[in-house]
Structures are given as structure tokens and as C-alpha cells.
Design an enzyme around this catalytic site. Structure first.
Site, short mmCIF file in Angstrom:
data_model
loop_
_atom_site.label_atom_id
_atom_site.label_comp_id
_atom_site.label_asym_id
_atom_site.label_seq_id
_atom_site.Cartn_x
_atom_site.Cartn_y
_atom_site.Cartn_z
N GLY A 121 0.88 -1.33 -0.05
CA GLY A 121 -0.03 -0.12 0.02
C GLY A 121 0.76 1.37 0.02
N SER A 201 3.74 -6.05 -3.34
CA SER A 201 3.94 -4.66 -3.78
C SER A 201 5.01 -4.09 -2.61
CB SER A 201 2.73 -3.98 -3.96
OG SER A 201 2.80 -2.84 -4.76
#
Ligand code: NAG
Ligand code: NAG
Ligand code: NAG
Ligand code: NAG
Ligand code: NAG
Ligand code: NAG
Length: 534
Positions: A121, A201
Site C-alpha cells: 500500500g 507490492s
């Protein structure tokens, strides 16, 4: 009758045993899950934010003096939520957020492999709750799954070059969560010598930092999905005026960093987060400056780091086919149309070459030909972003890691398109190809995807979660060929770069994207002395 009562008693005490565990830090009570045969221990605090300096190192959490009721995972660290369904205020969070969740399959085994998952995030949003990272698909394979919160935004990633806020506080939170697991997981039936950390990510980028830190390694394996510490922009220069600037924006003018710190320490996190979001602050890891008495987490640029802890580590890692297709649907879409600007700014995250127009021209010619702007070449810009931001730096890192002693690196390419491709479904993306986050829908349940997958998707879930949990258990995703996994996935060697393509079928391919990777190999070789962060 008597036998029946004894059995009933045994059953009851058996169940109670599994709901109540006795750890080094005290007794913890869990709750049965309602979507599978496992127990959930929710919201266990593993560290505490220091109220005098919430931007600095977290401090130990005291032991529990009575049974800790691990029933509530609703806390998240202060943030503006991105995957935000429904109306209302997108801000949410509380500083008392350093909690973890432990999901334990209800089986007899006492040395279960353990997976500690780090959500992504962009360092400024994300959370560990079950509606985003439900463990149902993984725990069926008799592994313990742990998810946790770490501080985000200014609280986790402010880098000030002062001993009180050296940077990478969020990485230290993660390290403490992994250490908590290492020290306590045996009580839950886990094997502290069979720990896999992983993430997606920015979660994978931070997981890679745990491979590169000089702190003792707390795990045996790592899963890096679409991220490495060498991704452009993941590590950035420190911002020595951040405290003073943010304080001023909230209405407290000072020239003194420490006065700004005491002001902001007392400020409402909601005000701090909303202010930094309004002024588009971006948060990142940094190469820490050294101070007496402060142990740095990362003290060299990951691009140049040899990694002293990599020997003997197993790594499973890879990417999707068109990582950056989603950017066409994201709020930054308008910027994408200015292809020259995006090439220049992205390049600047990694190399001091933005002002070398000949270098920019070569990249432009390679990806865009003679086009310069607008709709016409948006897909070529996406290709550049996919290669430069994800595939190249990650593959380069994997090739480097595979050279270490006794290190096995398994690379995958996820190109399966079903109904659970997470980002594609979220944005209703119609272009062909898989994008960033798509594979997550086949590993974790998430509440905006169908909870009863169709037959093909369920088969893909079974394949992927078996590969992943085989890796957690045996350090090898395909120890034997089976009907479910009729394939042998080889690790990288000194001169081969095999890759498991996960599509409708599982196929071993070789050196994916090799032409573009060769372009960037030459580029890096020519410009490695011009890294923008040293
Ligand atoms: C909390 O932060 C304050 C201010 O930086 C520091 O003086 C104190 O030692 C910290 N507390 C702990 C337990 O580290
Ligand atoms: C869980 O914790 C949140 C935040 O502390 C609280 O608002 C909520 O009422 C709690 N839920 C339950 C079921 O206790
Ligand atoms: C900050 O320093 C500058 C230059 O020394 C001075 O002009 C200014 O008044 C100072 N501001 C505050 C709020 O102290
Ligand atoms: C590039 O040029 C701009 C404008 O001339 C200048 O402000 C900037 O510092 C230069 N960047 C580098 C890395 O040399
Ligand atoms: C995607 O499609 C679904 C179903 O048609 C719709 O509810 C949702 O709002 C759409 N999402 C976006 C981001 O357009
Ligand atoms: C998958 O494998 C089956 C059996 O070998 C084959 O018939 C099918 O064409 C393959 N599908 C794809 C998409 O390659």
C-alpha cells in the site's frame, strides 16, 4: 452413557485447549473461524507506539497479566484508505495499532510451517484485516498464517536524519512483529524454524529489506510478489524539514525541529494524516544516517547491497504479465498521457539522468518510437512502467540472489485471467493481460470478490496455494509431481532463468521478457555510477 460423557468432556477440553494458548507473553484466547476449520487470534499487540514520539521507534508491549481476548482485528494504523468501498470519511485509524492476527488450522500437527504476510500500500495505506486478507485458502494446507499492522505514512516512514527519527520505523515495526512470531509461535503449534515471510507490492519491497538488513535473520524463506527493495522510488532521500513543514501546515510555526516534534507528537493523527495527504507527501524507506546508540535498519542503498543474510535462503518471487495496466484506470491517468514527463520523473527515482536528453531519447525511442504524447502511446508507457518499475528491478535482484550459496530462487509469471483477478475486478479492467495485485485473489479471500469461486478459479486457487504452501513447508514449490501440479518448477541457476508461467496451464518457460530485460541490463551497466541515491 458414562463413555459418552467422558468423550464429550474430552472433546470440550480439546476445543478449549486449541482456543487458549499460553505464550511467553501470557495467555491468549482465540475464536473459531466461520469460514473454515481454524482458530483466529485477532488483534494481539506486539509492540507499542511511543506516545512522546509516535514518529520514532516503537517500544515493547508489556506481558498480559490476565488472559488476552484476541477477538477484535478492527484497528488499523492511521491512514487515508485507498481500497475504500462505501461512503463516509476515508480517514481511519488509531496509533495503538501494532497488532497481529494468527490463524491456526485445527489439526494435530505441532510443527506447522508459518507464513508471515506483509500487506502492500505504498507505505501510506493498508491493513491486515480478514476482509482484505482472509486466510481461508492457505490454512487448508495446514500452515499457520499471520498478518499484522505496521505504521504507515509519517508515523512509519518519516526519515529526518535525527536519532529520534532516523527513518524506516515501519520496517522496525515489521521486524518486531516477525520476532514476536519467532518467539511465540510454538505455543500455537508452529515451527519457529520454518518461517516464511512474504508480501506483495510495497509489502514485498519491505520484505526484501528484511533480506538486506544486517539484523539477524528471523526466517528461512521469503515470498516476494511484484516487489523488491530496488524498485525505483521505494528508497528516497531523507526530508530533513518534514517535521517543521508539516507543523507549519497545521498552524504551528517554528524553526526548531524538536519544537515541531513535540507539537506533532501531541497533534491528532487524523489532522496529521489529512494534512500530509492534502499536500501529497509521499513516504518511502531511506538509507539511514548512523548515530551513536541507534541501530540502523538499512544503511546502504539496496541496489548496491550484497546482502549478508541471503546464503541458504529460499525465495519464491515473480510478477504479473502487464503489471501497470491498472495505471490507466487509476487517478494518475492524466499524468500518464504526458509520456515524456513520466519517463523523466520515473527515471529520476533511480538515476541522475533526467537532464541527459540523449539518454531519455533512447528510452523514448525504445518504448514509444517517434510518438511523444497522449492517448496514442499509453500502452507503450504502460510497458515502460511495467519493465522499469517492476519486472526489471525484481528479476535483476533474483538473478543476484541466485548467485548466493545454497540459495534457491523460484520465479513465476502470473498470467491467468479468471474472476478473482483482484485489481482487474476492482477497476473493471477490460484490456487483456494480468495486472498488479491480480494473483492475490487466488491466495487470500477478499470481500469484493466472489466467495464461491467457479470450478476453474477454484482449481487455480488449489494450484497456487499448494505451490506457495509447499514452498513454506519444504522450501520447494514442486517437491513431487501430482495431478494437481503436473510440473517441476526449477530454481534459477548461474546461467539460466527459468520461470513458471501460471496460466490456465502451468508451464516452465525461460527468461521472460528477455529482450526488454537485455535493454535494461545494458542501461544499468552503463549508468550504475549515476544512481540518484547513494
Ligand atoms: C519515547 O520517546 C521519548 C522522546 O523521544 C524518549 O525520550 C523516550 O526514551 C522514549 N521511550 C522509550 C521507552 O524508548
Ligand atoms: C473492536 O475494536 C474497535 C476499535 O477499538 C471497537 O470500536 C469495536 O467496538 C470493537 N468490537 C468488538 C466486537 O468488541
Ligand atoms: C526562522 O528563522 C528565520 C531566519 O533566521 C527568521 O527570520 C524567522 O523569524 C524564524 N521564524 C520563526 C517562527 O522563528
Ligand atoms: C536538472 O535540471 C534542472 C533544471 O535545470 C535542475 O533544477 C536540476 O537540479 C537538474 N537535476 C540534476 C539531477 O542534475
Ligand atoms: C465495476 O463493475 C461493478 C459491477 O458492474 C460495479 O458495481 C462497480 O462500481 C464497478 N467499479 C468501478 C471502479 O467502475
Ligand atoms: C493446456 O494443456 C492441455 C493439455 O495438455 C491442452 O490441451 C491445452 O491446449 C492447454 N491450454 C493452453 C491455454 O495452453
Amino acid at each position: 452413557m458414562f463413555t459418552c460423557a467422558v468423550i464429550l468432556l474430552l472433546v470440550i477440553s480439546h476445543v478449549e485447549l486449541r482456543l487458549l494458548v499460553h505464550t511467553e507473553v501470557g495467555s491468549i484466547q482465540g475464536v473459531p473461524a466461520d469460514d473454515g476449520d481454524y482458530v483466529m487470534f485477532l488483534g494481539i499487540p506486539y509492540a507499542r507506539v511511543n506516545a512522546s514520539n509516535p514518529f520514532g521507534a516503537s517500544i515493547p508491549h508489556e506481558k498480559f497479566d490476565k488472559v488476552f481476548e484476541a477477538f477484535n482485528d478492527s484497528v488499523m494504523c492511521p491512514q487515508i484508505r485507498e481500497i475504500y468501498l462505501g461512503g463516509g470519511d476515508p480517514y481511519k485509524g488509531a496509533l495503538d495499532c501494532l497488532h497481529l492476527n494468527v490463524y491456526v488450522p485445527n489439526t494435530e500437527t505441532t510443527d506447522k510451517a508459518v507464513y508471515v504476510y506483509i500487506f502492500g500500500g505504498k507505505h501510506d495505506h493498508g491493513r491486515s484485516q480478514r476482509d482484505l486478507y482472509g486466510p481461508k485458502y492457505l490454512v487448508r494446507h495446514d500452515v499457520i498464517v499471520v498478518t499484522f499492522n505496521y505504521r504507515l505514512g509519517p508515523y512509519g516512514f518519516m526519515c529526518m536524519d535525527i536519532p529520534e527519527i532516523p527513518g524506516n520505523q515501519g520496517l522496525w515495526d515489521q521486524y518486531k512483529a516477525i520476532k514476536w512470531v519467532r518467539d511465540n509461535i510454538q505455543a500455537f503449534g508452529g515451527n519457529p524454524q520454518r518461517i516464511t515471510i512474504g508480501g506483495h507490492s510495497s509489502g514485498a519491497m519491505t520484505a526484501d529489506m528484511h533480506l538486506l538488513t544486517k539484523q539477524p535473520r528471523l526466517f528461512q524463506q521469503a515470498i516476494l510478489q511484484s516487489g523488491s527493495a530496488t524498485i525505483p522510488g521505494f528508497v528516497r532521500p531523507s526530508d530533513k524539514t518534514a517535521l517543521i513543514d508539516i507543523a507549519e501546515k497545521i498552524g504551528f510555526k517554528t524553526n526548531d525541529t524538536y519544537a515541531a516534534l513535540s507539537f506533532l507528537a501531541k497533534a491528532d493523527p487524523e489532522t496529521v494524516i489529512k494534512t500530509t495527504a492534502k499536500y501529497e507527501y509521499e513516504w518511502a524507506s531511506c538509507v539511514e544516517k548512523e548515530f551513536d546508540g541507534v541501530v540502523p535498519y538499512i544503511d546502504e542503498n539496496p541496489e548496491l547491497s550484497e546482502g549478508i543474510n541471503i546464503d541458504g535462503l529460499n525465495i519464491l518471487s515473480g510478477f504479473t504479465e502487464r503489471e501497470c495496466i491498472y495505471t490507466l484506470y487509476s487517478p494518475s491517468y492524466a499524468f500518464l498521457l504526458k509520456s515524456e514527463d513520466i519517463l523523466r520523473s520515473d527515471l529520476g527515482f533511480k538515476f541522475n539522468l533526467q537532464n541527459h536528453s540523449n539518454v531519455l531519447d533512447i528510452i523514448k525511442h525504445f518504448y514509444l518510437g517517434d510518438h511523444a504524447n497522449g492517448e496514442i502511446n499509453k500502452y507503450e508507457v504502460v510497458d515502460f512502467l511495467t519493465d522499469f518499475d517492476f519486472v526489471y528491478p525484481l528479476q535483476r535482484q533474483l538473478i543476484k540472489y541466485a548467485k548466493h550459496k545454497d540459495t534457491n530462487v523460484y520465479q513465476y509469471l502470473f498470467s491467468y485471467e479468471g474472476h478473482l483477478n483482484r485489481m482487474k475486478r476492482y477497476y473493471n479492467i477490460t484490456e487483456p493481460g494480468t495486472t498488479h495485485s491480480d494473483e492475490l485473489g487466488y491466495i487470500f479471500t477478499i470481500d469484493f470478490l466472489p466467495d464461491v469461486p467457479n470450478t476453474d478459479d477454484q482449481h487455480k486457487i488449489d494450484q497456487i496455494t499448494t505451490l506457495w504452501t509447499n514452498f513454506m513447508k519444504y522450501g520447494n514449490p514442486t517437491p513431487v509431481r501430482t495431478d494437481l501440479l503436473p510440473v517441476s518448477w526449477p530454481p534459477l541457476t548461474a546461467d539460466t532463468v527459468p520461470c513458471l508461467q501460471i496460466d490456465s496451464n502451468l508451464t516452465v518457460i525461460s527468461r521472460p521478457f528477455h529482450r526488454n530485460m537485455a535493454f535494461w541490463d545494458l542501461f544499468y551497466a552503463a549508468h550504475l555510477d549515476k544512481l540518484s541515491i547513494i
